[in-house]
Design a protein around this motif. Structure first.
Motif, PDB file in Angstrom:
ATOM      1  N   GLN A  20       0.832  -1.202   0.000  1.00 51.19           N
ATOM      2  CA  GLN A  20       0.000   0.000   0.000  1.00 51.19           C
ATOM      3  C   GLN A  20       0.871   1.258   0.000  1.00 51.19           C
ATOM      4  O   GLN A  20       0.559   2.245  -0.674  1.00 51.19           O
ATOM      5  CB  GLN A  20      -0.905  -0.006   1.227  1.00 51.19           C
ATOM      6  CG  GLN A  20      -1.963   1.081   1.228  1.00 51.19           C
ATOM      7  CD  GLN A  20      -3.089   0.812   0.242  1.00 51.19           C
ATOM      8  OE1 GLN A  20      -3.765  -0.201   0.326  1.00 51.19           O
ATOM      9  NE2 GLN A  20      -3.279   1.722  -0.698  1.00 51.19           N
ATOM     10  N   MET A  21       1.961   1.237   0.756  1.00 48.78           N
ATOM     11  CA  MET A  21       2.886   2.362   0.792  1.00 48.78           C
ATOM     12  C   MET A  21       3.525   2.585  -0.573  1.00 48.78           C
ATOM     13  O   MET A  21       3.706   3.725  -1.021  1.00 48.78           O
ATOM     14  CB  MET A  21       3.973   2.097   1.843  1.00 48.78           C
ATOM     15  CG  MET A  21       4.969   3.240   2.011  1.00 48.78           C
ATOM     16  SD  MET A  21       6.365   2.778   3.068  1.00 48.78           S
ATOM     17  CE  MET A  21       5.556   2.684   4.663  1.00 48.78           C
ATOM     18  N   MET A  22       3.882   1.495  -1.243  1.00 47.42           N
ATOM     19  CA  MET A  22       4.479   1.603  -2.571  1.00 47.42           C
ATOM     20  C   MET A  22       3.534   2.304  -3.546  1.00 47.42           C
ATOM     21  O   MET A  22       3.942   3.170  -4.328  1.00 47.42           O
ATOM     22  CB  MET A  22       4.853   0.215  -3.092  1.00 47.42           C
ATOM     23  CG  MET A  22       5.561   0.195  -4.446  1.00 47.42           C
ATOM     24  SD  MET A  22       4.441   0.298  -5.881  1.00 47.42           S
ATOM     25  CE  MET A  22       3.588  -1.279  -5.724  1.00 47.42           C
ATOM     26  N   ASP A  23       2.248   1.963  -3.477  1.00 47.62           N
ATOM     27  CA  ASP A  23       1.285   2.591  -4.376  1.00 47.62           C
ATOM     28  C   ASP A  23       1.122   4.076  -4.054  1.00 47.62           C
ATOM     29  O   ASP A  23       0.975   4.907  -4.957  1.00 47.62           O
ATOM     30  CB  ASP A  23      -0.067   1.885  -4.293  1.00 47.62           C
ATOM     31  CG  ASP A  23      -1.030   2.333  -5.379  1.00 47.62           C
ATOM     32  OD1 ASP A  23      -0.838   1.941  -6.543  1.00 47.62           O
ATOM     33  OD2 ASP A  23      -1.971   3.093  -5.059  1.00 47.62           O
ATOM     34  N   ALA A  24       1.168   4.421  -2.761  1.00 46.01           N
ATOM     35  CA  ALA A  24       1.093   5.832  -2.378  1.00 46.01           C
ATOM     36  C   ALA A  24       2.300   6.605  -2.895  1.00 46.01           C
ATOM     37  O   ALA A  24       2.183   7.746  -3.368  1.00 46.01           O
ATOM     38  CB  ALA A  24       0.988   5.955  -0.857  1.00 46.01           C
ATOM     39  N   GLN A  25       3.481   5.982  -2.831  1.00 41.88           N
ATOM     40  CA  GLN A  25       4.684   6.602  -3.383  1.00 41.88           C
ATOM     41  C   GLN A  25       4.550   6.761  -4.895  1.00 41.88           C
ATOM     42  O   GLN A  25       4.946   7.780  -5.475  1.00 41.88           O
ATOM     43  CB  GLN A  25       5.906   5.728  -3.067  1.00 41.88           C
ATOM     44  CG  GLN A  25       6.220   5.577  -1.601  1.00 41.88           C
ATOM     45  CD  GLN A  25       7.209   6.616  -1.114  1.00 41.88           C
ATOM     46  OE1 GLN A  25       7.697   7.424  -1.885  1.00 41.88           O
ATOM     47  NE2 GLN A  25       7.496   6.595   0.174  1.00 41.88           N
ATOM     48  N   TRP A  26       4.000   5.749  -5.529  1.00 44.88           N
ATOM     49  CA  TRP A  26       3.802   5.758  -6.979  1.00 44.88           C
ATOM     50  C   TRP A  26       2.950   6.964  -7.396  1.00 44.88           C
ATOM     51  O   TRP A  26       3.284   7.682  -8.342  1.00 44.88           O
ATOM     52  CB  TRP A  26       3.120   4.454  -7.369  1.00 44.88           C
ATOM     53  CG  TRP A  26       2.781   4.292  -8.817  1.00 44.88           C
ATOM     54  CD1 TRP A  26       1.619   4.659  -9.436  1.00 44.88           C
ATOM     55  CD2 TRP A  26       3.595   3.704  -9.836  1.00 44.88           C
ATOM     56  NE1 TRP A  26       1.655   4.339 -10.766  1.00 44.88           N
ATOM     57  CE2 TRP A  26       2.856   3.748 -11.041  1.00 44.88           C
ATOM     58  CE3 TRP A  26       4.856   3.137  -9.853  1.00 44.88           C
ATOM     59  CZ2 TRP A  26       3.352   3.251 -12.239  1.00 44.88           C
ATOM     60  CZ3 TRP A  26       5.359   2.643 -11.053  1.00 44.88           C
ATOM     61  CH2 TRP A  26       4.618   2.698 -12.220  1.00 44.88           C
ATOM     62  N   LEU A  27       1.860   7.175  -6.679  1.00 44.88           N
ATOM     63  CA  LEU A  27       0.971   8.280  -7.001  1.00 44.88           C
ATOM     64  C   LEU A  27       1.621   9.627  -6.680  1.00 44.88           C
ATOM     65  O   LEU A  27       1.473  10.594  -7.433  1.00 44.88           O
ATOM     66  CB  LEU A  27      -0.348   8.132  -6.245  1.00 44.88           C
ATOM     67  CG  LEU A  27      -1.228   6.949  -6.659  1.00 44.88           C
ATOM     68  CD1 LEU A  27      -2.428   6.824  -5.723  1.00 44.88           C
ATOM     69  CD2 LEU A  27      -1.694   7.091  -8.105  1.00 44.88           C
ATOM     70  N   ALA A  28       2.329   9.697  -5.543  1.00 48.40           N
ATOM     71  CA  ALA A  28       2.959  10.954  -5.155  1.00 48.40           C
ATOM     72  C   ALA A  28       4.027  11.376  -6.154  1.00 48.40           C
ATOM     73  O   ALA A  28       4.202  12.570  -6.437  1.00 48.40           O
ATOM     74  CB  ALA A  28       3.573  10.822  -3.762  1.00 48.40           C
ATOM     75  N   LYS A  29       4.745  10.420  -6.703  1.00 40.83           N
ATOM     76  CA  LYS A  29       5.806  10.710  -7.679  1.00 40.83           C
ATOM     77  C   LYS A  29       5.276  10.810  -9.107  1.00 40.83           C
ATOM     78  O   LYS A  29       6.037  11.115 -10.027  1.00 40.83           O
ATOM     79  CB  LYS A  29       6.882   9.605  -7.611  1.00 40.83           C
ATOM     80  CG  LYS A  29       7.699   9.592  -6.337  1.00 40.83           C
ATOM     81  CD  LYS A  29       8.648   8.402  -6.333  1.00 40.83           C
ATOM     82  CE  LYS A  29       9.522   8.394  -5.080  1.00 40.83           C
ATOM     83  NZ  LYS A  29      10.492   9.489  -5.045  1.00 40.83           N
ATOM     84  N   ARG A  30       3.988  10.494  -9.285  1.00 41.84           N
ATOM     85  CA  ARG A  30       3.400  10.447 -10.622  1.00 41.84           C
ATOM     86  C   ARG A  30       4.262   9.574 -11.545  1.00 41.84           C
ATOM     87  O   ARG A  30       4.608   9.947 -12.669  1.00 41.84           O
ATOM     88  CB  ARG A  30       3.267  11.855 -11.209  1.00 41.84           C
ATOM     89  CG  ARG A  30       2.352  12.754 -10.381  1.00 41.84           C
ATOM     90  CD  ARG A  30       2.204  14.125 -10.987  1.00 41.84           C
ATOM     91  NE  ARG A  30       1.310  14.959 -10.185  1.00 41.84           N
ATOM     92  CZ  ARG A  30       1.008  16.216 -10.471  1.00 41.84           C
ATOM     93  NH1 ARG A  30       1.531  16.797 -11.552  1.00 41.84           N
ATOM     94  NH2 ARG A  30       0.196  16.901  -9.692  1.00 41.84           N
ATOM     95  N   ALA A  31       4.585   8.403 -11.038  1.00 45.62           N
ATOM     96  CA  ALA A  31       5.526   7.515 -11.711  1.00 45.62           C
ATOM     97  C   ALA A  31       4.847   6.705 -12.804  1.00 45.62           C
ATOM     98  O   ALA A  31       3.617   6.566 -12.843  1.00 45.62           O
ATOM     99  CB  ALA A  31       6.171   6.578 -10.688  1.00 45.62           C
ATOM    100  N   SER A  32       5.669   6.164 -13.673  1.00 49.56           N
ATOM    101  CA  SER A  32       5.213   5.218 -14.681  1.00 49.56           C
ATOM    102  C   SER A  32       6.124   3.997 -14.635  1.00 49.56           C
ATOM    103  O   SER A  32       7.096   3.957 -13.874  1.00 49.56           O
ATOM    104  CB  SER A  32       5.209   5.851 -16.076  1.00 49.56           C
ATOM    105  OG  SER A  32       6.519   6.235 -16.455  1.00 49.56           O
ATOM    106  N   TYR A  33       5.838   3.034 -15.482  1.00 48.12           N
ATOM    107  CA  TYR A  33       6.431   1.687 -15.411  1.00 48.12           C
ATOM    108  C   TYR A  33       7.948   1.690 -15.215  1.00 48.12           C
ATOM    109  O   TYR A  33       8.462   0.997 -14.343  1.00 48.12           O
ATOM    110  CB  TYR A  33       6.064   0.943 -16.691  1.00 48.12           C
ATOM    111  CG  TYR A  33       6.562  -0.486 -16.776  1.00 48.12           C
ATOM    112  CD1 TYR A  33       5.784  -1.539 -16.324  1.00 48.12           C
ATOM    113  CD2 TYR A  33       7.816  -0.782 -17.321  1.00 48.12           C
ATOM    114  CE1 TYR A  33       6.225  -2.849 -16.415  1.00 48.12           C
ATOM    115  CE2 TYR A  33       8.262  -2.082 -17.410  1.00 48.12           C
ATOM    116  CZ  TYR A  33       7.473  -3.109 -16.960  1.00 48.12           C
ATOM    117  OH  TYR A  33       7.930  -4.386 -17.044  1.00 48.12           O
TER     118      TYR A  33
END
Length: 320
Positions: free
Chosen positions: A270-283
């Motif tokens: 869940q933390m990883m997904d929150a980081q993903w969204l905060a960084k606006r990351a892609s693959y």
């Protein structure tokens, strides 16, 4: 600053993990190959790096060298004091918890703390789970995959074990068994535990319901295997007895809850997904996000007032 104030800062202001990132990149026995992205998790240069990047890395290594020498003196002093005053490093380890020291991908071990019989038993059981490889020919492993599908897609027909439908869950091909590699059977157990224990957050992550997502998203199931990889490395679970700071703190949580690893996995995902969204990351940025996740999780495990997984600030992410 009190530990509770620090917890609030970690939860509300540091979700992107940018502050003072410190990552232990020690790898062992088949855990040195990320399944996503092009980042070398061991820290060596990747294809496409420039000469200037290499030069900067060399200067950083020189600074790290001197910092390491100073840190070694502190560690040696603490060990000397413990041997003279106490005859053991156990109490001094509690009074002066030293941070893990990383240099060129190698982690310096800390003063080991004695384990209770219950901790030893639970650590032994967990390490036995880690030794079980995924075997697509075993009926119980096939059944576990089927169970995961039923939990992920209740009411939908179960596909064959080799089907294009598995890609919907985020496996890279039509045969999920080819994606486990060094992840082992425990990574499948982690996904099943997540789906059974926290079905709401599991479904949200599976279907990417939260936030503004990237056009090129991380595949859910394979990302879950990567989270298992990361936790095993971070907690130093392939050692006889973990002696990194995160590993020793985890053993305290394990003494309170036999399922601490599985619950920590859910928090980390869940933390990883929150980081993903905060960084606006892609693959292609997945491994950078995973590194930031590890950094934040190490910080939260180091908080003094955390005695169970549910007391981690990031556990609140599972309550949404």
């Amino acid at each position: 600053m009190t530990s509770r104030t620090l917890r609030r800062r970690l939860h509300h202001g540091d979700v992107d993990g940018k502050g003072r990132e410190h990552v232990n990149t020690s790898v062992r026995d088949g855990l040195n190959e990320p399944l996503l992205g092009n980042y070398d998790y061991g820290g060596s240069p990747v294809e496409g790096s420039t000469y200037e990047d290499t030069w900067d890395d060399e200067r950083k290594k020189e600074h790290l060298h001197w910092a390491l020498l100073f840190s070694q003196l502190i560690v040696q002093w603490a060990q000397w004091l413990a041997n003279i005053v106490l005859g053991s490093g156990a109490l001094i380890g509690r009074l002066l918890p030293l941070p893990s020291i990383t240099h060129n991908g190698q982690t310096r071990k800390l003063l080991a703390r004695p384990l209770s019989p219950l901790q030893e038993e639970r650590l032994r059981n967990l390490q036995q789970r880690l030794q079980v490889p995924f075997d697509g020919s075993r009926v119980e492993h096939q059944d576990a995959l089927k169970q995961l599908w039923r939990l992920a897609y209740p009411g939908r027909a179960l596909p064959s074990l080799k089907s294009e439908l598995w890609k919907e869950m985020g496996w890279q091909g039509s045969d999920p068994s080819t994606d486990f590699r060094g992840g082992g059977y425990i990574s499948l157990e982690n996904l099943i535990f997540f789906a059974e224990t926290y079905p709401g957050p599991f479904q949200s992550l599976l279907h990417k319901r939260d936030g503004n997502r990237a056009d090129w998203e991380y595949p859910f199931a394979v990302a879950g295997i990567n989270v298992s990889f990361m936790l095993v490395q971070m907690l130093d679970l392939q050692s006889g007895k973990p002696t990194t700071l995160a590993g020793m703190r985890f053993l305290e949580l394990l003494g309170e809850d036999e399922m601490a690893f599985d619950k920590l996995y859910c928090v980390a995902f869940q933390m990883m997904d929150a980081q993903w969204l905060a960084k606006r990351a892609s693959y292609m940025e997945f491994n950078d996000v995973l590194k930031s996740t590890r950094t934040q999780l190490e910080r939260e495990l180091a908080l003094e007032d955390v005695s169970s997984v549910k007391e981690l600030p990031a556990y609140n992410l599972l309550k949404r």
